[in-house]
Design a protein around this motif. Structure first.
Motif, PDB file in Angstrom:
ATOM      1  N   LYS A 110       0.496  -0.980  -0.127  1.00  0.00           N
ATOM      2  CA  LYS A 110       0.594  -0.388   0.399  1.00  0.00           C
ATOM      3  C   LYS A 110       0.916   1.254  -0.298  1.00  0.00           C
ATOM      4  O   LYS A 110       1.724   1.742   1.088  1.00  0.00           O
ATOM      5  N   SER A 111       0.285   1.765  -0.936  1.00  0.00           N
ATOM      6  CA  SER A 111       1.055   3.721  -0.823  1.00  0.00           C
ATOM      7  C   SER A 111       0.272   4.739  -0.750  1.00  0.00           C
ATOM      8  O   SER A 111      -0.389   4.223  -0.192  1.00  0.00           O
ATOM      9  N   SER A 112       0.826   5.804  -0.213  1.00  0.00           N
ATOM     10  CA  SER A 112       0.827   6.746   0.463  1.00  0.00           C
ATOM     11  C   SER A 112      -1.169   7.139  -0.288  1.00  0.00           C
ATOM     12  O   SER A 112      -2.093   7.555   0.114  1.00  0.00           O
ATOM     13  N   SER A 113      -0.594   7.393  -1.594  1.00  0.00           N
ATOM     14  CA  SER A 113      -1.764   7.831  -2.743  1.00  0.00           C
ATOM     15  C   SER A 113      -3.165   6.538  -2.451  1.00  0.00           C
ATOM     16  O   SER A 113      -3.783   6.911  -3.005  1.00  0.00           O
ATOM     17  N   SER A 114      -2.957   5.279  -2.351  1.00  0.00           N
ATOM     18  CA  SER A 114      -3.385   4.029  -2.605  1.00  0.00           C
ATOM     19  C   SER A 114      -4.656   4.264  -1.230  1.00  0.00           C
ATOM     20  O   SER A 114      -5.656   4.186  -1.041  1.00  0.00           O
ATOM     21  N   ILE A 115      -4.261   5.174   0.577  1.00  0.00           N
ATOM     22  CA  ILE A 115      -4.474   4.849   1.843  1.00  0.00           C
ATOM     23  C   ILE A 115      -5.386   6.144   1.056  1.00  0.00           C
ATOM     24  O   ILE A 115      -6.880   5.949   1.248  1.00  0.00           O
ATOM     25  N   ALA A 116      -4.889   6.592   0.622  1.00  0.00           N
ATOM     26  CA  ALA A 116      -5.172   8.241   0.614  1.00  0.00           C
ATOM     27  C   ALA A 116      -6.641   8.068  -0.281  1.00  0.00           C
ATOM     28  O   ALA A 116      -7.402   8.947  -0.024  1.00  0.00           O
TER      29      ALA A 116
END
Length: 363
Positions: A110-116
């Motif tokens: 999980k990347s910060s963009s996917s979490i966002a």
């Protein structure tokens, strides 16, 4: 961005929150956040118990960590409760209210963009949460600029949500709360002993509760918690031992200073952590010296980030043992050593020992 909540604001908000629970004025979404884990967890337990009422755990769902998806949460929120008035969903430490922080702590892809993206989908759903569902978020860190936080804040304005930022109580309330722990066990504690106890524990209420419970067991059968019993049983925080080491350096007690350093190493405290805490302590001493006489201890404590009673009982006596030049020199050496150790130019342990030896040497 929302204005910063003060300790006084929190006390008023906590009273208001308690009244809402008693009256049954429940919301569709709650956010319990802030620095005090003890208060976050205590309020979560009270809230969940009040929301469920006489219902059982069949209508309670819990999620922890960053694995929860927006789709799963929305589907669960839209599911009607089973023979009850309300479905309760508790989400703890998901990081969805602070995606960048979550991405750093998640082990996986999980990347910060996917979490966002997940957080944004949930933010869009917040105004649509049915009356038969209450979602409870429990997060230490939140980004007040994020869409999800703003959606919850908007729901609060519309009386459909509630945000409670669990902050450290002011000094008087914290002392009264800590003293109450001992009174419940039938133990008296003097103001001086209580001040010593809080010096050892710091302001973390979970730590205070744990150490108080341990001390109550030790003092079972006694009438009073003494300063000696506190020294015998209460575990000082690492940064307090760092301060003891800095006091020993100021007194030119090299044996004691190095002894504390070796004790910290034996407790598997990383040398880099010791070095960083030494830097922080010297920095606080420099700031307190600069501010003393210009403002009251309570204001200095707020700016420096320590309890005001520690300023008068601990930091100011230590300052009498250092000249301004010595403090600045020690701080500058810690800053340089911290930087050089992090960049790989010097071993953090060697750097810390060199500073201790140099500044504890008798002139």
């Amino acid at each position: 961005m929302a204005s910063k909540q003060t300790k006084g604001d929190f006390a008023a908000k906590q009273r208001q929150f308690n009244e809402q629970l008693k009256s049954g004025d429940f919301k569709q979404v709650y956010l319990l956040c802030g620095e005090q884990a003890y208060l976050r967890l205590q309020n979560k337990d009270k809230l969940v118990k009040a929301l469920l009422g006489d219902g059982d755990a069949m209508n309670l769902s819990r999620y922890s960590g960053a694995d929860v998806t927006a789709r799963e949460l929305i589907e669960m929120a839209q599911t009607l409760p089973f023979f009850a008035d309300r479905r309760v969903i508790v989400l703890e430490n998901t990081g969805l209210l602070s995606p960048k922080t979550a991405a750093k702590s998640v082990t996986g892809s999980k990347s910060s963009s996917s979490i966002a993206e997940e957080a944004d989908r949930i933010a869009d759903f917040v105004p649509q949460i049915p009356d038969t569902t209450s979602i409870v978020w429990v997060e230490e860190n939140v980004d007040k600029r994020g869409r999800l936080y703003k959606a919850i804040a908007k729901s609060q304005k519309e009386k459909a949500g509630e945000i409670l930022e669990c902050m450290t109580p002011d000094e008087g309330d914290l002392r009264a709360w800590a003293a109450g722990y001992f009174r419940k066990s039938g133990l008296q504690i003097s103001g001086r002993a209580l001040a010593l106890f809080l010096e050892y524990t710091g302001e973390d209420m979970q730590n205070i509760a744990g150490e108080a419970e341990k001390l109550c067991c030790y003092c079972m059968g006694m009438k009073e918690v003494t300063e000696q019993s506190i020294r015998d049983v209460t575990s000082p925080r690492i940064k307090d031992r760092i301060f003891d080491m800095i006091e020993a350096i100021a007194l030119r007690d090299q044996k004691k200073a190095l002894g504390i350093y070796m004790e910290l190493c034996a407790l598997r405290t990383a040398p880099q952590v010791i070095l960083s805490l030494m830097r922080r302590q010297f920095d606080q001493l420099v700031k307190i010296r600069e501010l003393s006489g210009r403002m009251p201890d309570s204001e200095i404590a707020r700016l420096v980030g320590v309890p005001s009673f520690v300023i008068s009982k601990k930091y100011k006596p230590a300052l009498r043992m250092y000249s301004s030049a010595e403090l600045l020199e020690a701080l500058e050496e810690c800053i340089a050593a911290d930087y050089e150790s992090k960049s790989g130019k010097i071993d953090a342990g060697i750097a810390a020992e060199m500073i201790i030896v140099r500044h504890s040497a008798k002139s």
